[in-house]
Design a protein around this motif. Sequence first.
Motif, PDB file in Angstrom:
ATOM      1  N   GLU A   1       0.832  -1.207   0.000  1.00  0.00           N
ATOM      2  CA  GLU A   1       0.000   0.000   0.000  1.00  0.00           C
ATOM      3  C   GLU A   1       0.865   1.255   0.000  1.00  0.00           C
ATOM      4  O   GLU A   1       0.589   2.216  -0.726  1.00  0.00           O
ATOM      5  CB  GLU A   1      -0.924   0.000   1.216  1.00  0.00           C
ATOM      6  CG  GLU A   1      -1.889   1.150   1.224  1.00  0.00           C
ATOM      7  CD  GLU A   1      -2.857   1.089   2.386  1.00  0.00           C
ATOM      8  OE1 GLU A   1      -3.505   2.117   2.641  1.00  0.00           O
ATOM      9  OE2 GLU A   1      -2.972   0.041   3.047  1.00  0.00           O
TER      10      GLU A   1
ATOM     11  N   HIS B   1       1.238   4.353  -3.039  1.00  0.00           N
ATOM     12  CA  HIS B   1       1.077   5.786  -2.796  1.00  0.00           C
ATOM     13  C   HIS B   1       2.415   6.538  -2.876  1.00  0.00           C
ATOM     14  O   HIS B   1       2.498   7.689  -2.478  1.00  0.00           O
ATOM     15  CB  HIS B   1       0.420   6.018  -1.439  1.00  0.00           C
ATOM     16  CG  HIS B   1      -0.977   5.496  -1.368  1.00  0.00           C
ATOM     17  ND1 HIS B   1      -2.028   6.074  -2.049  1.00  0.00           N
ATOM     18  CD2 HIS B   1      -1.495   4.417  -0.729  1.00  0.00           C
ATOM     19  CE1 HIS B   1      -3.122   5.399  -1.812  1.00  0.00           C
ATOM     20  NE2 HIS B   1      -2.833   4.378  -1.026  1.00  0.00           N
ATOM     21  N   SER B   2       3.447   5.862  -3.343  1.00  0.00           N
ATOM     22  CA  SER B   2       4.784   6.439  -3.529  1.00  0.00           C
ATOM     23  C   SER B   2       5.414   6.950  -2.234  1.00  0.00           C
ATOM     24  O   SER B   2       6.164   7.922  -2.236  1.00  0.00           O
ATOM     25  CB  SER B   2       4.743   7.570  -4.563  1.00  0.00           C
ATOM     26  OG  SER B   2       4.299   7.079  -5.801  1.00  0.00           O
TER      27      SER B   2
END
Length: 51
Positions: free
Chosen positions: A23, A27-28
């Motif tokens: 996750e 989202h970087s």
Amino acid sequence: MTPPLPRTVRAVDTAQLLELAQEAAMHSFSQRLPIDWLQEYLAEDATHYRS
């Protein structure tokens, strides 16, 4: 001066840790270790601690 935020430490199993890492990567967010490396080297029955 603003008081520091309290830190929470949680115990998670390997599957949860890998899910959180996936996750975060989506989202970087900054990752210390690549997910492939984690999958290869984490013990499946281990308890991990994250903050």
